[in-house]
Structure formats: C-alpha cells, structure tokens
Write a protein that holds these residues in place. Structure first.
Motif, mmCIF file in Angstrom:
data_model
loop_
_atom_site.group_PDB
_atom_site.id
_atom_site.type_symbol
_atom_site.label_atom_id
_atom_site.label_comp_id
_atom_site.label_asym_id
_atom_site.label_seq_id
_atom_site.Cartn_x
_atom_site.Cartn_y
_atom_site.Cartn_z
ATOM 1 N N THR A 257 0.834 -1.202 0.000
ATOM 2 C CA THR A 257 0.000 0.000 0.000
ATOM 3 C C THR A 257 0.871 1.255 0.000
ATOM 4 O OG1 THR A 257 -1.705 -1.182 1.233
ATOM 5 C CG2 THR A 257 -1.849 1.215 1.208
ATOM 6 N N TYR A 258 1.920 1.226 0.814
ATOM 7 C CA TYR A 258 2.828 2.375 0.851
ATOM 8 C C TYR A 258 3.528 2.554 -0.500
ATOM 9 C CZ TYR A 258 6.846 5.290 1.912
ATOM 10 O OH TYR A 258 7.792 6.279 1.886
ATOM 11 N N LEU A 259 3.974 1.448 -1.100
ATOM 12 C CA LEU A 259 4.680 1.545 -2.383
ATOM 13 C C LEU A 259 3.768 2.132 -3.457
ATOM 14 C CD1 LEU A 259 7.328 1.011 -3.865
ATOM 15 C CD2 LEU A 259 6.475 -1.273 -4.425
ATOM 16 N N GLU A 260 2.495 1.850 -3.401
ATOM 17 C CA GLU A 260 1.562 2.377 -4.399
ATOM 18 C C GLU A 260 1.422 3.890 -4.316
ATOM 19 O OE1 GLU A 260 -1.970 0.182 -3.536
ATOM 20 O OE2 GLU A 260 -1.560 -1.365 -5.059
ATOM 21 N N ARG A 261 1.594 4.462 -3.119
ATOM 22 C CA ARG A 261 1.338 5.897 -2.978
ATOM 23 C C ARG A 261 2.600 6.755 -2.884
ATOM 24 N NH1 ARG A 261 2.261 7.999 1.984
ATOM 25 N NH2 ARG A 261 2.370 6.616 3.808
ATOM 26 N N THR A 262 3.758 6.144 -2.686
ATOM 27 C CA THR A 262 4.966 6.943 -2.527
ATOM 28 C C THR A 262 5.636 7.184 -3.872
ATOM 29 O OG1 THR A 262 6.950 7.224 -1.162
ATOM 30 C CG2 THR A 262 6.644 5.072 -2.195
ATOM 31 N N SER A 263 6.531 8.170 -3.905
ATOM 32 C CA SER A 263 7.229 8.522 -5.149
ATOM 33 C C SER A 263 8.534 7.742 -5.258
ATOM 34 C CB SER A 263 7.539 10.023 -5.178
ATOM 35 O OG SER A 263 6.350 10.780 -5.164
ATOM 36 N N VAL A 264 8.767 7.149 -6.415
ATOM 37 C CA VAL A 264 10.017 6.457 -6.717
ATOM 38 C C VAL A 264 10.493 6.927 -8.085
ATOM 39 C CG1 VAL A 264 9.427 4.428 -5.333
ATOM 40 C CG2 VAL A 264 8.839 4.481 -7.771
ATOM 41 N N ASP A 265 11.782 6.697 -8.350
ATOM 42 C CA ASP A 265 12.320 7.044 -9.664
ATOM 43 C C ASP A 265 13.405 6.052 -10.050
ATOM 44 O OD1 ASP A 265 14.667 7.803 -8.318
ATOM 45 O OD2 ASP A 265 14.111 9.914 -8.257
ATOM 46 N N THR A 274 11.047 -8.386 4.518
ATOM 47 C CA THR A 274 9.899 -8.838 5.307
ATOM 48 C C THR A 274 9.901 -10.346 5.523
ATOM 49 O OG1 THR A 274 8.698 -8.617 3.213
ATOM 50 C CG2 THR A 274 8.326 -6.936 4.875
ATOM 51 N N HIS A 275 10.371 -11.093 4.497
ATOM 52 C CA HIS A 275 10.559 -12.543 4.645
ATOM 53 C C HIS A 275 9.257 -13.237 5.032
ATOM 54 C CE1 HIS A 275 12.849 -16.231 5.962
ATOM 55 N NE2 HIS A 275 13.548 -15.867 4.902
ATOM 56 N N ASP A 276 8.151 -12.760 4.476
ATOM 57 C CA ASP A 276 6.831 -13.310 4.782
ATOM 58 C C ASP A 276 5.985 -13.152 3.523
ATOM 59 O OD1 ASP A 276 4.143 -13.675 5.617
ATOM 60 O OD2 ASP A 276 4.621 -13.019 7.652
ATOM 61 N N ALA A 277 5.444 -14.251 3.027
ATOM 62 C CA ALA A 277 4.738 -14.244 1.745
ATOM 63 C C ALA A 277 3.575 -13.255 1.719
ATOM 64 C CB ALA A 277 4.247 -15.648 1.408
ATOM 65 N N LYS A 278 2.896 -13.097 2.852
ATOM 66 C CA LYS A 278 1.738 -12.203 2.836
ATOM 67 C C LYS A 278 2.142 -10.746 2.615
ATOM 68 C CE LYS A 278 1.178 -11.445 7.871
ATOM 69 N NZ LYS A 278 2.184 -12.410 8.377
ATOM 70 N N PHE A 279 3.400 -10.415 2.971
ATOM 71 C CA PHE A 279 3.933 -9.091 2.670
ATOM 72 C C PHE A 279 4.671 -9.087 1.331
ATOM 73 C CE2 PHE A 279 4.217 -8.943 7.469
ATOM 74 C CZ PHE A 279 3.165 -8.068 7.636
ATOM 75 N N ASP A 280 5.514 -10.108 1.138
ATOM 76 C CA ASP A 280 6.427 -10.123 -0.012
ATOM 77 C C ASP A 280 5.705 -10.123 -1.352
ATOM 78 O OD1 ASP A 280 8.338 -10.343 1.915
ATOM 79 O OD2 ASP A 280 9.067 -12.328 1.327
ATOM 80 N N VAL A 281 4.726 -11.016 -1.507
ATOM 81 C CA VAL A 281 4.140 -11.228 -2.829
ATOM 82 C C VAL A 281 3.408 -9.998 -3.357
ATOM 83 C CG1 VAL A 281 2.511 -12.614 -4.164
ATOM 84 C CG2 VAL A 281 4.098 -13.724 -2.572
ATOM 85 N N PRO A 282 2.468 -9.410 -2.606
ATOM 86 C CA PRO A 282 1.815 -8.210 -3.146
ATOM 87 C C PRO A 282 2.784 -7.046 -3.324
ATOM 88 C CG PRO A 282 1.130 -8.599 -0.866
ATOM 89 C CD PRO A 282 1.884 -9.803 -1.307
ATOM 90 N N LEU A 283 3.802 -6.982 -2.473
ATOM 91 C CA LEU A 283 4.790 -5.911 -2.596
ATOM 92 C C LEU A 283 5.638 -6.087 -3.854
ATOM 93 C CD1 LEU A 283 6.462 -3.500 -1.556
ATOM 94 C CD2 LEU A 283 7.705 -5.124 -0.102
ATOM 95 N N LEU A 284 6.181 -7.278 -4.059
ATOM 96 C CA LEU A 284 7.050 -7.510 -5.208
ATOM 97 C C LEU A 284 6.270 -7.501 -6.519
ATOM 98 C CD1 LEU A 284 9.380 -10.256 -3.706
ATOM 99 C CD2 LEU A 284 10.028 -7.930 -4.378
ATOM 100 N N GLU A 285 5.008 -7.909 -6.479
ATOM 101 C CA GLU A 285 4.177 -7.846 -7.684
ATOM 102 C C GLU A 285 4.148 -6.426 -8.234
ATOM 103 O OE1 GLU A 285 -0.503 -8.612 -8.980
ATOM 104 O OE2 GLU A 285 0.199 -9.111 -6.958
ATOM 105 N N ARG A 286 4.121 -5.449 -7.346
ATOM 106 C CA ARG A 286 4.103 -4.039 -7.755
ATOM 107 C C ARG A 286 5.521 -3.520 -8.010
ATOM 108 N NH1 ARG A 286 0.029 -5.615 -4.967
ATOM 109 N NH2 ARG A 286 -2.030 -4.645 -5.053
ATOM 110 N N ALA A 287 6.454 -3.902 -7.142
ATOM 111 C CA ALA A 287 7.814 -3.376 -7.236
ATOM 112 C C ALA A 287 8.482 -3.726 -8.558
ATOM 113 C CB ALA A 287 8.652 -3.895 -6.076
ATOM 114 N N LEU A 288 8.250 -4.951 -9.040
ATOM 115 C CA LEU A 288 8.934 -5.405 -10.258
ATOM 116 C C LEU A 288 8.383 -4.755 -11.520
ATOM 117 C CD1 LEU A 288 9.327 -9.174 -9.325
ATOM 118 C CD2 LEU A 288 11.126 -7.439 -9.441
#
Length: 383
Positions: A257-265, A274-288
């Motif tokens: 959720t934070y990655l969706e709203r913060t600015s990156v370049d 995080t080393h936990d699938a419930k955090f890792d998967v939705p996060l990396l799905e967006r990050a990649l």
C-alpha cells in the motif's frame, strides 16, 4: 562544486572570497568523477577533494593563484605516467580541473551563490559554467531550475542562454553532471564553447521493507552511501524510532500500500526484508513493474523458489522476475546483520556502477566502470 555546497553556502553567507576547483573530465583510472570539487578561501582554508589526495597540493596552489589574479584556469593532470607521478596522480588516470575564483564583485558570484543555496537546501538545480571559450564569457554562469526557469547568463545573446538552459535542464532531469559542447554558430560569440553542467538533486531513495534487525544494519549502511532511507512495516511495535534512529522516515503501513502511494524514480532501490509471503508477494508484484534501480528480496533459495512461484501465479512475467535480486546481496559469507547489510550494499553498488562483484585481485576488469577518456582540447587559461 555542488558536492560541497553546504560549506560553500556558509562561506558565501559570511562574505568570504574563495576559489573552487572542479573536476571537469576524467580518463582512465581517475579517483573521482566530474563535479568533485576542492575550494580554498582567502585565509587558506581548504574543503573538499578532487582526487582523493593525489593532486590536492597542486590544485590548492592553483586555487590560491586564482584568488590572487582573478583568472579562471583549466588544468590537466596526468598527461603521461611521468607527469602523473610527478603530481601524485599515481593511479595513471587523467583529470581536467576547472579553477574558478568567486570573489566579491565577480559577475558570476550571485549566480553561483543561488546554486549553492539551492543545493544546500536539498533542492534540485543545475549550474552551467564555461570550461573553454573566448575571454568575454569567462567566469560567467547560469543556474537552471527543474521547471526550466533560469537566472544568470553569458552576456552574449539570449539564444545562447536559452540553449544552455535547455541542455542543463535535460542533465538535471537525469541527475547527471557532464560537459556540453556548443558549436560556433550556436554560441553566438564567434567560437565554440565547452561548458560544465553540474546537477544537484535530492539524494536517491532506499526503501527498506521489514523492520527487523537486518533492516537496522542496512539503514546505517544506506545512510553512509548517501541514500534517503525509509523503513516501512505494517507492525507498529517493530517500526519505531528507537529501533531505527538513523532512518529518515519510518512508515507504519502495509508495504504494498505504501509503495503504491509513494514517489520512486530510476535511482530508487527497494530492499524487501519482510521474509513473509503475505507481505512479499503483493509488494514484489508491484515493485517489479516500477522503473526503479534495484529490487532485492531476502530469503533462502527455497524461499526464493516458493516466492517466485507465487509471483508467477499472481501474473508476474519472466521478464519482470528477471529484475529480482534474490536471495539478496553478494556472496560474502555474511552471517551477522552488519555483514548481511554490507553484502546487500555491495550488490547495490555493483548493479548501479556496472561492477562484476568479483575480487579485483587477479582480475582484468576495470576498477572504475563509468569513466571515459578526457576530452581533447585546449588546456590552460580561459580568462
């Protein structure tokens, strides 16, 4: 010059005269890149560095001379191995150094002062100065803001100022420092010009997801490398200022959720600890799918394979997965959080600079991967 902006801004505020030496171009195994600077004030105080110690003495004398005679000078160190060793440039490289006096009454002082003030405040700005050209433009400067507005100029023709401002803005957008060539017709002064454009941009971001002990060590290394570091974790009990005193920001929020709203370049690095699938998967799905510099995720090889399968099930393509650095870090045999943070930082630097990560001993790879030959051209006084 902008790499020592905070101290130079203080000097300007105190009315000090000074001369600043700035690396314009490098070739071979040069210690520091374009934009590195050393400054000397009228009392002989020196700050900064252009060579990591190799030619500082000779550059110091050039600055002192520029303060006395008010002349801008371009000097090359390391024409040959003999010259390199004579001046202390023992790495065998070549550096071109522009020495500019900044004294009360000099036309460029207010412009340079504006650029230094912006950089000292952490604002984005670019400053263009003459490296090589006719005497009538020596010592002039122009400062450009991200919106394209500019101040100062070269007192030749408005079209030259506009052309330089456009070039400088492009380099500022990319966060780059480089030389710019303006042809004889474009310069409007009957001769070609070479300018140095220095860009000052806010520090790149490192976002560390997962408020664990390894993250605490990585925050310290990230700050050491000059990143603006954010720690993000959904668990408020762990994401605290007491645990992460060096972090610039601490965010209590679900990582994706934070990655969706913060600015990156394109300079942002994302470290998923995080080393936990419930955090890792939705996060990396967006990050990649973001245009960031680096995405790394902690975990064993078994964890990586499980995570990879989950990401494929979520619709992440093979091309997107190829961007993921997992298990995160270089193979240093790291055990402690501090050693692991070092291995992660080493991988980030190698990825950023094009390094291989192999030992330099016995290797035949270049030590510096992002330097090219120093440009040919007249070297000497441009005043």
């Amino acid at each position: 010059m902008l790499d020592i902006a905070e101290e130079l801004d203080r000097w300007v505020g105190r009315g000090r005269d000074f001369a600043v030496a700035t690396v314009v171009a490098v070739g071979g195994s040069a210690p520091r890149g374009p934009g590195a600077a050393l400054a000397v004030d009228a009392d002989g105080t020196a700050i900064g560095s252009v060579s990591g110690g190799c030619v500082e003495g000779a550059v110091y004398e050039l600055c002192a001379q520029a303060l006395r005679d008010g002349k801008t000078v371009l000097e090359r160190f390391g024409h040959s191995d003999e010259d390199a060793f004579a001046t202390g440039l023992t790495c065998g490289g070549v550096i071109d150094v522009l020495v500019t006096p900044v004294r009360a009454g000099d036309p460029a002082r207010p412009v340079l002062a504006s650029a230094l003030a912006a950089a000292a405040r952490g604002e984005a700005a670019a400053v263009a100065r003459i490296v090589d050209g006719p005497a009538e433009v020596a010592g002039r400067a122009l400062v450009v803001r991200p919106d394209g507005s500019y101040e100062g100029g070269f007192d030749v023709h408005p079209e030259l100022d506009r052309a330089v401002a456009a070039q400088a803005r492009a380099l500022l957008d990319a966060g780059r420092t480089a030389t710019v060539e303006i042809g004889e017709r474009g310069s409007r002064c009957g001769a070609p010009l070479t300018l140095l454009v220095e860009s000052s941009v806010p520090p790149p971001r490192m976002i560390v997801f997962g408020a664990i002990d390894f993250a605490s060590a990585l925050v310290g290394v990230g700050k050491f490398l000059g990143f603006h570091v954010t720690v993000c974790d959904a668990r408020a009990v762990f994401a605290t200022r007491a645990r992460f005193p060096e972090a610039d920001e601490i965010v209590v929020e679900w990582p994706h959720t934070y990655l969706e709203r913060t600015s990156v370049d394109a300079r942002t690095v994302l470290c998923v600890l995080t080393h936990d699938a419930k955090f890792d998967v939705p996060l990396l799905e967006r990050a990649l799918r973001l245009p960031v510099a680096y995405v790394g995720a902690m975990g064993s090889r078994r964890t990586h394979l499980d995570r990879e399968a989950r990401l494929r099930d979520a619709g992440v393509s093979d091309l997107e997965l190829a961007r993921l650095r997992s298990p995160i870090g270089l193979d240093l045999g790291a055990r402690t959080p501090q050693e692991t943070a070092l291995s992660i930082a080493a991988e980030i630097v190698a990825h950023r600079r094009g390094g291989s990560g192999v030992p330099l001993t016995g290797a035949h790879t270049p030590i510096h991967h992002d330097t090219g030959p120093a440009p040919a051209g007249r070297v000497g006084s441009v005043a």
